[in-house]
Each structure stands twice: as structure tokens, then as C-alpha cells.
Scaffold this active site. Structure first.
Site, PDB file in Angstrom:
ATOM      1  N   HIS A 200     -16.695 -14.011   6.248  1.00 11.72           N
ATOM      2  CA  HIS A 200     -15.714 -15.004   5.812  1.00 11.72           C
ATOM      3  C   HIS A 200     -16.229 -15.807   4.619  1.00 11.72           C
ATOM      4  CE1 HIS A 200     -12.622 -18.000   5.900  1.00 11.72           C
ATOM      5  NE2 HIS A 200     -13.563 -18.924   5.882  1.00 11.72           N
ATOM      6  N   GLU A 442     -11.630   6.902   4.050  1.00 12.76           N
ATOM      7  CA  GLU A 442     -12.826   6.139   4.435  1.00 12.76           C
ATOM      8  C   GLU A 442     -13.447   6.641   5.736  1.00 12.76           C
ATOM      9  OE1 GLU A 442     -11.762   1.983   4.868  1.00 12.76           O
ATOM     10  OE2 GLU A 442      -9.839   2.435   5.773  1.00 12.76           O
ATOM     11  N   ASP A 466     -16.437   1.552   4.243  1.00  6.26           N
ATOM     12  CA  ASP A 466     -16.388   2.227   5.538  1.00  6.26           C
ATOM     13  C   ASP A 466     -16.866   3.666   5.439  1.00  6.26           C
ATOM     14  OD1 ASP A 466     -15.557   0.481   7.612  1.00  6.26           O
ATOM     15  OD2 ASP A 466     -13.642   0.285   6.577  1.00  6.26           O
ATOM     16  N   CYS A 513     -11.633   1.659  -4.000  1.00  3.09           N
ATOM     17  CA  CYS A 513     -11.519   0.210  -3.837  1.00  3.09           C
ATOM     18  C   CYS A 513     -12.642  -0.390  -3.009  1.00  3.09           C
ATOM     19  CB  CYS A 513     -10.164  -0.159  -3.249  1.00  3.09           C
ATOM     20  SG  CYS A 513      -9.907   0.523  -1.605  1.00  3.09           S
TER      21      CYS A 513
HETATM   22  C1  PEP Z   1     -13.604   0.006   2.340  1.00  2.00           C
HETATM   23  O1  PEP Z   1     -13.781   0.306   3.521  1.00  2.00           O
HETATM   24  O2  PEP Z   1     -14.307   0.408   1.404  1.00  2.00           O
HETATM   25  C2  PEP Z   1     -12.526  -0.932   1.970  1.00  2.00           C
HETATM   26  C3  PEP Z   1     -12.194  -1.140   0.725  1.00  2.00           C
HETATM   27  O3  PEP Z   1     -11.876  -1.553   2.957  1.00  2.00           O
HETATM   28  P1  PEP Z   1     -12.481  -2.752   3.830  1.00  2.00           P
HETATM   29  O4  PEP Z   1     -13.733  -3.237   3.144  1.00  2.00           O
HETATM   30  O5  PEP Z   1     -11.404  -3.775   3.875  1.00  2.00           O
HETATM   31  O6  PEP Z   1     -12.737  -2.106   5.153  1.00  2.00           O
HETATM   32 MG    MG Z   2     -12.326  -0.027   5.046  1.00  2.25          MG
END
Ligand code: PEP
Ligand code: MG
Length: 595
Positions: A200, A442, A466, A513
Site C-alpha cells: 500500500h 501472467e 506474477d 504492464c
Molecule cells: C503483473 O502481475 O505483472 C501485473 C501487472 O499485475 P499486478 O501487479 O497487479 O498483479
Molecule cells: Mg498480476
């Protein structure tokens, strides 16, 4: 607690927002625990006096909370306002009031002592609750309990209201409740003992554009209120009580950093294109709408990942369709005509638990999170999909689904989407009928069947946070195994290559991302693989753009060919360092390369 008073102490953690700040420490956690003393009451008069004292302290706490809430609302921090609501509910809680007054009356003890007993009882009850959400409320109870106690004992509040200058917040961790009570205008930086890039504190720091270093393990034991500290968000370093020489060095570094930031701004009007004309789109990741000014300031070409988990945070009910819609409207109006990629909620795992009845799980990262939860609670899922579809009538919207592991999930999603579309058509509500549908890639199984998945969707978005976790079996929030978390692991690179190839063979675009997308050091590799879009925290966009404009696509292709011959991450990293500095010496964003 004995404090080590040594000067010039350096601590290494994880930098979550680049930038360097120097300031005085303000400890949020220490001084939180008020220990009331016990004294017996002798007569009815004294008892009534103590009860009145307790009720006055409650009222004072209520007024303070309302004051904080008004302040937050004025600044537009709606999400934080919900937290204060849950605190107000505790102040007005019947059990808290009745039990404490009963203790005072029956046991003839002072109010602070009686309240301490009530809080202890309630905390025991809360810790035994199965429901994760209610158990989480224990933090709120701790917070409010301490606040009432402090008011009752008339003790000095270790609150920011008394602070006149900007400070660096030092905390074990900052819960949403803690953050809601901070006067963010007075915050220069954050440093915390625990947490990683997705905690957070890290998310708030990025959202607010405040340098932060998290995961410093013992920083709260090493710092005293008022100590001078340096927060180097670039290198993830904190220096406590620096010597004059170090301080001067850092002030110089800070100026250099500021200068570089200004230099990066020159790239804002330019396209992200390699020297030989390979074009990559650079978009931003957001969690909350407060990030939008930074997204625009850094010239993002849209939102590549809007994490909607925050909408579910700290509420006593699920957000309504209109709650979703109004907030999406806000984003789309600011981002249009560029695209906004809205990801359906990804709760569970390391993500915040809200009023979502997710059972306690042994392995939450492998449990009922994200799309799995949505496909179980279809009605909750449909509300969000309806809102996203409605929002798609306002500008370019793409919908993104997290944690896809196989084809069945896609079939189910498509069925739900077509039901919702039919409903909207029947009600005459507009939406974009050709809204693009994408999936987060992911989970390793999704990569293995990427050729099949690519036939069903319009785009892929690689979630390296992930993907690395599941591929290398490394908990992304466990600092004890973080040394194994390597984006340059040959398995990670091979898998990314495979995803891009599968997408391109099927004629769809592929974006990334995860955090890897925002690190300029990895940009030449991702370009070499042929990535179409990179989505990252807004602050990294111009650094990545500068990198792209410096490099050559053909050379990046050769570079990845070579890299794939190596067998360890270390070899790849060394090779990359050498190669990039000999080819583009001095032309790439230096500070990132000094990591
Ligand atoms: C990821 O898993 O790389 C991602 C962009 O999603 P999050 O970090 O929200 O799991
Ligand atoms: Mg993710």
C-alpha cells in the site's frame, strides 16, 4: 527500545518512486502505544466523573475524525474518506461504549484502564474471526482505540498537525488507515520496514509522486523523531544522520537528478521510436485517479493498465455500477482520445482484502483470486463489466482480464460479456460494440497455450510481476526469496519471447504492464523481442522513451539472439551492461544504469 545513535548509517531497501529527498524523520508507529495506569475509584462521584471523561474523549475523537474526513474530502481523497467512516463506526460502537462504562461502574476503575480492558477483549474477538475482512478491521480498532486513549490521557499526539515543516514518514508499514490520517501536504518521503513494490505504501507513494524506499527491515529501530535522513528512491537507499560530507554529496546528486528529470521532459513531444523507426507505444499504469496529472505530465499515450482493486478497498459493501461508472468516466475524460485499459478486479493473493468474503487460504497467490473469484461471484463481476461497457461509449476503452490460466475462463467471460451486452442493448444503453478484449498473460499455463488464447482475444498484456512469481516459484512479496526474483532469468526471457511470437503469429498486439516494462535497462531486450506497447508507472515513461530513441531495433534483435545463448541471469546482466555501455555510452538514462 535502545537506539543506535551511529551516524551515516546506510540501509538498502526497495526504491518505489525515484527521486531524492532530505528531511527530518517523523515516526508514525513509535509512541503509538499508550499505557494507561490503574487507579481505583472511591465513590459514586468519582465513577461518574470517569464516565464523563470517557464520553468526552469519545466525542473529541469523533470530532477529530470528522475534521480529518473534511480535510480529505476537500483534497478529493474519496477512498481515504471511506476509511474514516469505518473509524467513526468504531467510535460509535455500542459494545465499546457499554463495556467500558460497565467496567468503570462495576470494577470502580479509571476510564483509561477500563478502556484498555475493553480494547483487549475486542481485539481477542477480532483475531479469532474467520472472515478476513472483519479480521482486517482489527487494525482500525487498534488505531481508534489508541486515539481515544490518547485523548483520555490528555497526552501529546504524535500527530502531524504539530509539525510545521515537511517531513519524511518513517513507519513499520503504512496501512490505508495510517495514510488516511497523514497530512500528505507535509510528506517529503516515505520509508518503511516492510512491504515491496506493490504494498500500500508503495502504491500511495507512486500515486502521489513522493520518493519512497520500502522493505528496509529495521529502519524504525534506527531512527529517532527529528533525525535527518536522506531518501534515495533511485537506488533504494536510506541514510540516517548523514555526515556533512555525505549530505553535501546528496544535495548535489539531488540537483543532478532534478536536472536529468528536466532533460527527460524534452522527450515528451517526441515519439517513442528507435533510430531505425521501430515504434513502441508507451502507456501508464494507474491505481487511483489522483495519478492522472502525472500520467498527463509525462506524456503517456493512454492507460495500459488501470488496476481497479482500489475501488473495492475499505468499503463495507461492493461498489455499485454507478460507483464504477463515475470513476471510469473521470479517467476516460482525461485520457481520451487515447485508450484506457480497464482491468477487472484482481483481489486476493497479495492484493488488499476488502468486503469480499474470500476464505482464509493456505496459498492465497494460488487461491480464489482475480478472475477465479469473479467467475464464482458472477453477479459482482457483471456489475463491473456493465460499468466498463457503459464507459466504453464515452471514449476508447479496452477491457483486460487478469489471471487467465486456460481457455475455459475465456469461454465463460465471453458468455457473461455477451449476456451483459444483450441487456444493455435491450435497455437502449450505449456501449462500444467492438470494445477490445485482452488478457493478462501472467500464468505459465497461459503461455504454453498462448497460440490458442491468441485466437480468442484482441490483445495480450504480459504481467511480469506474477509471471516471474509463478514461473520461478518465488513469492513476489517475500523478501527472503527476493534474491531469486530475476527478470533476466533465461526462463523468463524465453517465455516472453514465446508470448510475443504467439501474439504476432495470430496477428494481435502484445503489451507488457509488469514492473519490467518500466525499467530502461530491459527496454532494449523488450524492443528486440518486438513488443508493441509498454505500460508502466508514469514517472518512468520519459526514461524509457529516451532509451528507445537512443537504440536501434536491428541491434536489439541481434542483442536478444546473443542473450538467449547464455545460461544464467548474471551472465546476461553482465553482457547487457557491457554491450549497452559500449554501444550507447553516455546516451542512456545514467541513473537507472547505476542500479
Ligand atoms: C503483473 O502481475 O505483472 C501485473 C501487472 O499485475 P499486478 O501487479 O497487479 O498483479
Ligand atoms: Mg498480476
Amino acid at each position: 527500545m535502545s537506539l543506535n545513535k551511529q551516524n551515516n548509517m546506510r540501509f538498502k531497501g526497495e526504491g518505489v518512486f525515484s527521486g531524492i529527498v532530505v528531511g527530518k524523520a517523523f515516526l508514525v508507529d513509535r509512541g503509538k502505544v499508550e499505557i494507561p495506569s490503574y487507579y481505583p475509584l472511591n465513590n459514586k462521584e468519582e465513577i461518574e466523573k470517569e464516565i464523563k471523561k470517557f464520553l468526552d474523549a469519545l466525542e473529541l475523537t469523533r470530532q477529530q475524525l470528522l475534521e480529518t474526513k473534511r480535510g480529505l474530502e476537500k483534497k478529493g481523497y474519496k477512498e481515504a474518506g471511506f476509511i474514516i467512516d469505518s473509524h467513526l463506526m468504531i467510535v460509535d460502537d455500542n459494545i465499546l461504549i457499554k463495556e467500558t462504562t460497565n467496567h468503570i461502574r462495576k470494577e470502580k476503575v479509571n476510564a483509561a484502564w477500563a478502556l484498555k480492558r475493553t480494547l483487549k477483549n475486542l481485539q481477542t474477538i477480532f483475531s479469532e474471526i474467520e472472515d478476513e475482512y472483519l479480521r482486517e478491521r482489527k487494525n482500525d480498532l487498534d488505531y481508534v482505540g489508541q486515539r481515544i486513549l490518547r485523548n483520555l490521557m490528555g497526552s501529546e499526539k504524535p500527530d502531524m498537525e504539530k509539525v510545521t515543516e515537511k517531513v519524511i514518514i518513517v513507519a513499520n508499514d503504512l496501512s490505508p488507515a495510517d495514510t488516511a490520517h497523514l497530512d500528505l501536504d507535509k510528506v517529503l518521503g516515505f520509508v518503511t520496514d516492510i512491504g515491496g513494490r506493490t504494498s500500500h505504501t508503495a502504491i500511495m507513494a507512486r500515486a502521489l509522486g513522493i520518493p519512497a524506499v520500502v522493505g528496509l527491515e529495521t529502519i524504525t529501530n534506527q531512527v529517532q523523531n527529528g533525525d535527518t535522513i536522506i531518501v534515495d528512491g533511485v537506488l533504494g537507499e536510506v541514510i540516517v544522520r548523514p555526515s556533512k560530507k555525505i549530505l553535501e554529496e546528496y544535495l548535489e546528486k539531488k540537483e543532478k537528478y532534478k536536472y536529468l528529470e528536466k532533460e527527460f521532459l524534452k522527450f515528451k513531444p517526441l515519439q517513442a521510436e528507435t533510430r531505425d523507426g521501430y515504434r513502441v507505444k508507451l502507456l501508464a499504469n494507474i491505481e487511483i485517479t489522483e495519478e492522472l496529472p502525472s500520467v498527463i505530465y509525462h506524456g503517456a499515450e493512454g492507460i495500459g493498465l488501470y488496476r481497479t482493486e482500489f475501488l473495492y478497498l475499505n468499503r463495507t459493501n461492493f461498489p455499485s455500477e454507478d460507483d464504477h461508472f463515475q470513476i471510469y468516466r473521470k479517467v476516460i475524460e482525461k485520457i481520451s482520445p487515447n485508450p484506457t485499459t480497464i482491468r477487472t478486479f484482481d483481489l486476493g493473493g497479495d492484493k488488499f482484502i476488502s468486503r469480499v468474503p474470500i476464505a482464509k487460504e493456505m496459498n492465497p497467490a494460488l487461491g480464489l483470486r482475480a478472475i477465479r473469484f469473479c467467475l464464482k461471484e458472477v453477479e459482482v463481476f457483471k456489475i463491473q463489466i456493465r460499468a466498463i461497457l457503459r464507459a466504453s461509449a464515452l471514449g476508447k476503452v479496452r477491457i483486460l482480464f487478469p489471471m487467465i490460466s486456460g481457455m475455459n475462463e475465456i469461454y465463460q467471460i465471453k458468455k457473461i460479456m455477451s449476456e451483459v451486452k444483450d441487456e444493455l442493448i435491450a435497455q437502449g444503453i450505449p456501449f462500444d460494440p467492438s470494445i477490445e478484449v485482452g488478457i493478462m498473460v501472467e500464468i505459465p499455463s497461459a503461455v504454453i497455450i498462448a497460440d490458442l488464447l491468441a485466437q480468442e482475444v484482441d490483445f495480450f498484456s504480459i504481467g511480469t510481476n506474477d509471471l516471474i512469481q509463478y514461473l520461478l516459484a518465488i513469492d513476489r512479496v517475500n523478501e527472503h526469496v527476493s534474491y531469486l526474483y530475476k527478470p533476466l532469468h533465461p526462463a523468463v526471457l524465453r517465455i516472453i519471447k514465446k508470448i510475443v511470437e504467439a501474439a504476432h503469429s495470430a496477428g494481435i498486439k502484445v503489451s507488457m504492464c509488469g514492473e519490467m516494462a518500466g525499467e530502461p535497462f530491459y527496454t532494449p531486450i523488450l524492443v528486440g523481442f518486438g513488443i508493441d506497447e509498454l505500460s508502466m508507472n508514469a514517472q518512468s515513461i520519459l526514461k524509457v522513451k529516451k532509451t528507445i530513441r537512443t537504440i536501434n531495433y536491428r541491434e536489439c534483435q541481434q542483442l536478444v539472439e546473443k542473450i538467449l545463448e547464455f545460461s544464467t541471469a548474471r551472465e546476461i546482466e553482465n553482457f547487457l551492461q557491457k554491450e549497452l555501455s559500449s554501444r550507447y555510452s553516455g546516451m542512456l538514462p545514467d541513473l537507472q544504469f547505476s542500479k
